[in-house]
Enzyme design. Sequence first.
Site, PDB file in Angstrom:
ATOM      1  N   ASP A   1      -5.165  11.849   5.334  1.00  0.00           N
ATOM      2  CA  ASP A   1      -4.706  12.581   6.219  1.00  0.00           C
ATOM      3  C   ASP A   1      -5.544  14.069   6.152  1.00  0.00           C
ATOM      4  O   ASP A   1      -5.222  15.033   6.991  1.00  0.00           O
ATOM      5  CB  ASP A   1      -3.362  13.272   5.679  1.00  0.00           C
ATOM      6  CG  ASP A   1      -2.089  12.434   5.924  1.00  0.00           C
ATOM      7  OD1 ASP A   1      -2.166  11.558   6.962  1.00  0.00           O
ATOM      8  OD2 ASP A   1      -1.075  12.616   5.341  1.00  0.00           O
TER       9      ASP A   1
ATOM     10  N   ASP B   1       2.000   1.959  -1.590  1.00  0.00           N
ATOM     11  CA  ASP B   1       2.457   3.172  -0.758  1.00  0.00           C
ATOM     12  C   ASP B   1       3.741   2.784  -0.355  1.00  0.00           C
ATOM     13  O   ASP B   1       4.156   1.892   0.357  1.00  0.00           O
ATOM     14  CB  ASP B   1       1.477   3.275   0.561  1.00  0.00           C
ATOM     15  CG  ASP B   1       1.573   4.874   1.019  1.00  0.00           C
ATOM     16  OD1 ASP B   1       2.622   5.689   0.838  1.00  0.00           O
ATOM     17  OD2 ASP B   1       0.369   5.422   1.494  1.00  0.00           O
TER      18      ASP B   1
END
Length: 578
Positions: free
Chosen positions: A333, A100
């Site tokens: 998320d 990431d």
Amino acid sequence: MPENTAWWKESTVYQIYPSSFKDSNGDGIGDIPGIISELDYLQKLGVDLVWLSPILQSPQVDMGYDVSDYYAIHPPYGTMEDVDNLIKGLNARGMKYIMDLVVNHTSDQSRSSKENPYRDWYIWKPPRYDEHGNRQPPNNWIAAFEGSAWEYDEATDEYYLHLFAVEQPDLNWENPKVRAAVHDIMRYWLDKGVSGFRMDVINMISKDQSFPDAPITNPNSPWQHGAQFYCNGPRIHEFLQDLGKILKEYDAFSVGEMPNVYDPAEIVKCVGFDRGELAMAFQFEIMDLDQPAPTKFLPKKWEMSALKEVVSRWQTFMYENDGWNALYLENHDQGRSICRFASPKPEFRAYSAKMLATFLGLQSGTPFVYQGQELGLANVPDSWGIDKFRDLETLNYWKDEILQHHAQDTEYQEMTMKEIRLKSRDNGRLPMQWNKEKFAGFTTGTEPWIGVNEDYEEWNAAAQVGNPDSVFEYWAQILRLRKKYKNLFAYGSYKLIDEPNQDLFAYLRAYGDQTALILTNFTEKEVGWTVPSEVVPILKGGTLLVENRNHDRSISSDGTITVQPLEAFAVLLNKSSV
């Protein structure tokens, strides 16, 4: 062979949220050695790439998306040696590590004075003053986590831009030193054996340098936040092509997170095969179907017609314009997909998870499986109150909206809590459920950093791996089908069937002599389906590839079949053998 093949087009990605996957040392926080201990589990599932949410050193204001050192590992997660061992362990099992990369913003440690050498690495603007002489931010942009996107620094009498938390100042990509530093970071990790990157909000790195006010024509529109001036900005393709040169040099994977972009024609400029930018992008249209503006924590029911329109538009456009889709229904998320798009009721839960696996996994693009999705994990329990949540976005909303404006309105608060339990980011961040032992086998030590779902004794990996009727084994079957029929499911065309139907989502995939029908029932009811004429030969002469319910699907005399609640199946017709 199809044109423009690529190894990442034929792959499946598994996302891990490090703090919630597996704790190896009993401190209640997941870590890299814990991930290493479960690599065989990932291999059994059949994934190819493993993406870890941020593991770099961070104050953890936003769970690692505020990086303070791009060359060091956040100590609770482990060491650089652990990362080396993770990469070796993945590679030994035929898998690759995806990192990431968070480079739109950093932690806030480098903004102390105008003499600070890193000051111009961030975006600073002087105040504005209204007609009464009151100091105001440079413009009216709104941050993702509530409030102004600008924070005043008294020591320097200027504001800095933060599109997310106050502690996450945006980097100034107009500064060539910033871009050079990002390129160095990428090369460092690629040289260490990383096979590519998921790039956090990468379409926000280029801002309109006039920093205009957002025209508030519709107060319920996300554009009032200023997104039209910082998403896919004027230099976005120049910046992404610089990154693309490095990615091409290493034959590396890339997926860019691109919020607030709803036009495939805009994103294909970033992911077209010959554009030299990114391989694919996360767009948010499916995620937005049940999220009304200006906040997702208001009720909204998604509609099948909207889901069909979004999926079909992206599937068709990317196929016809040599782009590529990133397929997902869950991530760190988002709330759990069975709770948002299907049914978590006990009698339907496993069917729901398998149905969504069929729906997503056989589309055109690269599938992303989020930890626990392969087990049919669900959202937080209905018993959770706001005190149980840890997510910055959720807590800020509760503090700024509920406590300030609805402190005495218990009915409004309960409505909001229902939406929080459905859509809060914490839903996907609960500890992974490994077995029925204490804390779901996530940790052997102290209380986990966030609560464990109450259903872990029944819904866990130990109960599913090797169980032919489980969600895990069904997902593994879907991923095997993608490999066995690589040309069809990776490179084949897509066609929506029976568009008006508000219960069933049916589509065809075709490549050469092969055509597959994928049919999914998103409802809790039995549906009688009038079989379209072009589908009749597939159902009559095709081979069943996968099903989540075993029953008779022969076409009746009136031209219909019965589709069970939350049913899913795929049938293949090989025309050359007919």
